[in-house]
Design a protein around this motif. Structure first.
Motif, PDB file in Angstrom:
ATOM      1  N   LEU A   9       0.842  -1.205   0.000  1.00  0.00           N
ATOM      2  CA  LEU A   9       0.000   0.000   0.000  1.00  0.00           C
ATOM      3  C   LEU A   9       0.868   1.241   0.000  1.00  0.00           C
ATOM      4  N   ASN A  10       1.873   1.284   0.866  1.00  0.00           N
ATOM      5  CA  ASN A  10       2.756   2.449   0.936  1.00  0.00           C
ATOM      6  C   ASN A  10       3.523   2.650  -0.363  1.00  0.00           C
ATOM      7  N   ALA A  11       3.987   1.542  -0.965  1.00  0.00           N
ATOM      8  CA  ALA A  11       4.747   1.656  -2.214  1.00  0.00           C
ATOM      9  C   ALA A  11       3.869   2.168  -3.352  1.00  0.00           C
ATOM     10  N   MET A  12       2.594   1.783  -3.344  1.00  0.00           N
ATOM     11  CA  MET A  12       1.676   2.192  -4.409  1.00  0.00           C
ATOM     12  C   MET A  12       1.168   3.617  -4.229  1.00  0.00           C
ATOM     13  N   THR A  13       1.142   4.102  -2.994  1.00  0.00           N
ATOM     14  CA  THR A  13       0.497   5.386  -2.717  1.00  0.00           C
ATOM     15  C   THR A  13       1.438   6.418  -2.116  1.00  0.00           C
ATOM     16  N   HIS A  14       2.715   6.056  -1.908  1.00  0.00           N
ATOM     17  CA  HIS A  14       3.648   6.922  -1.181  1.00  0.00           C
ATOM     18  C   HIS A  14       3.071   7.256   0.191  1.00  0.00           C
ATOM     19  N   GLY A  15       2.417   6.264   0.797  1.00  0.00           N
ATOM     20  CA  GLY A  15       1.741   6.470   2.068  1.00  0.00           C
ATOM     21  C   GLY A  15       2.625   6.149   3.259  1.00  0.00           C
ATOM     22  N   ASP A  16       2.007   6.211   4.440  1.00  0.00           N
ATOM     23  CA  ASP A  16       2.744   6.016   5.690  1.00  0.00           C
ATOM     24  C   ASP A  16       2.009   5.058   6.615  1.00  0.00           C
ATOM     25  N   ALA A  17       1.304   4.079   6.038  1.00  0.00           N
ATOM     26  CA  ALA A  17       0.611   3.108   6.870  1.00  0.00           C
ATOM     27  C   ALA A  17       1.625   2.332   7.705  1.00  0.00           C
ATOM     28  N   ARG A  67      -6.002   4.708   0.897  1.00  0.00           N
ATOM     29  CA  ARG A  67      -5.196   5.768   0.311  1.00  0.00           C
ATOM     30  C   ARG A  67      -5.486   5.844  -1.190  1.00  0.00           C
ATOM     31  N   ARG A  68      -5.240   7.021  -1.764  1.00  0.00           N
ATOM     32  CA  ARG A  68      -5.451   7.228  -3.200  1.00  0.00           C
ATOM     33  C   ARG A  68      -4.194   6.793  -3.945  1.00  0.00           C
ATOM     34  N   ALA A  69      -4.377   5.928  -4.947  1.00  0.00           N
ATOM     35  CA  ALA A  69      -3.236   5.389  -5.691  1.00  0.00           C
ATOM     36  C   ALA A  69      -3.325   5.773  -7.154  1.00  0.00           C
ATOM     37  N   ASN A 106      -4.424  10.768 -15.207  1.00  0.00           N
ATOM     38  CA  ASN A 106      -5.787  11.088 -14.786  1.00  0.00           C
ATOM     39  C   ASN A 106      -6.585   9.854 -14.367  1.00  0.00           C
ATOM     40  N   GLU A 107      -5.917   8.821 -13.927  1.00  0.00           N
ATOM     41  CA  GLU A 107      -6.600   7.604 -13.503  1.00  0.00           C
ATOM     42  C   GLU A 107      -6.097   7.202 -12.120  1.00  0.00           C
ATOM     43  N   TYR A 108      -7.019   7.206 -11.153  1.00  0.00           N
ATOM     44  CA  TYR A 108      -6.690   6.888  -9.775  1.00  0.00           C
ATOM     45  C   TYR A 108      -7.684   5.862  -9.233  1.00  0.00           C
ATOM     46  N   VAL A 109      -7.255   5.160  -8.187  1.00  0.00           N
ATOM     47  CA  VAL A 109      -8.142   4.265  -7.451  1.00  0.00           C
ATOM     48  C   VAL A 109      -7.960   4.532  -5.966  1.00  0.00           C
ATOM     49  N   ARG A 110      -8.925   4.083  -5.175  1.00  0.00           N
ATOM     50  CA  ARG A 110      -8.767   4.071  -3.722  1.00  0.00           C
ATOM     51  C   ARG A 110      -8.272   2.680  -3.347  1.00  0.00           C
TER      52      ARG A 110
END
Length: 283
Positions: free
Chosen positions: A135-143, A158-160, A165-169
């Protein structure tokens, strides 16, 4: 052959007579680990509910022993009275917790109805396969990422980015285990509603683990119990930089959350599969 039977209440009690230490069975240990990792109000309610349901079933199992603690003929005895009081208190607390979780579920449903409808893609898999890292690698997140079972109890969304112009949650969920206690499945059913709402499931497997097939079967069994065995999914082998020879499947996607290897292929595969799903829905 792996045997994962829980101890019956009377078995545990008899063992404690022989071994002068508290006896903890597999379910009790799992519940304790979950309790240590619960952070949010919902997570704490879910764990307490599972613990109480398990305790309630144990009370039923030792009821005969407690009832024999009573006094003379025609009296109910202190043992039986204590059992009834414990049952009533546990039942009342279970009702309170259940209602609290229903309220949280209603709030989540309301938030979902108000949110924009970017596709929801949910990560599922055995505990400690690296879902949070992915998840973090796909979204640059901090889970939260930890090399331990059940580090994630609450759903994290997180938004990935997929393409221009194409995103997923992207949603991370609690990790599964072999023979996950039914009380935990029931308690976490509200949290796992994120899986029901998902347009696509990413079943994450550990490419470095020789036991990946057994773990996959355990996850499939729980998804079937949740009536999600027919949900659209992609099979993802994480930790491909440490892959064992046994981890080979023709249609799987191989990635490494640590090195970022394979992430562009995964993003493209998610986008293509969502297009197929949408086309099928419109047909």
């Amino acid at each position: 052959m792996l045997v994962l039977n829980d101890l019956r209440p009377r078995q545990r009690k008899n063992l404690e007579r022989v071994v002068p230490v508290p006896i903890v069975d597999r379910t009790m240990l799992i519940l304790d680990v979950f309790a240590r990792h619960a952070r949010s109000r919902e997570g704490k309610l879910q764990v307490e509910l599972a613990q109480l349901r398990y305790r309630q079933s144990n009370l039923i199992g030792i009821g005969a022993d407690l009832s024999r603690l009573g006094g003379g003929i025609g009296t109910r005895g202190p043992g039986e009275t204590k059992l009834e009081v414990d049952r009533r208190r546990i039942g009342q607390r279970i009702s309170t917790l259940t209602e609290g979780l229903r309220g949280i579920a209603r709030q989540r449903t309301l938030r979902r109805s108000r949110s924009h409808r970017e596709p929801l893609v949910a990560l599922v898999g055995y505990t400690n396969v690296g879902k949070s890292s992915l998840l973090n690698a796909m979204t640059h997140g901090d889970a939260l990422v930890a090399d331990q079972p059940f580090a994630t109890l609450d759903p994290t969304i997180r938004r990935a980015f997929l393409a221009s112009n194409e995103y997923v949650r992207l949603a991370d969920t609690v990790g599964f285990i072999t023979n996950l206690p039914k009380d935990l499945v029931a308690a976490f059913r509200a949290t796992l509603e994120e899986l029901r709402e998902a347009d696509l499931l990413l079943h994450v497997l550990d490419a470095s683990n020789p036991q990946w097939e057994r773990q996959r079967s355990a996850v499939d069994a729980i998804l079937s119990e949740l009536e999600l065995d027919g949900a659209p999914r992609l099979v993802i082998f994480n930790k491909s930089d440490r892959m064992v020879p046994e981890a080979a499947e023709q249609d799987a996607i191989y990635v490494s959350a640590r090195t970022k290897e394979g992430l562009p292929v995964l993003r493209a595969a998610i986008g293509a599969r969502l297009v197929t799903i949408n086309d099928a829905a419109r047909a």
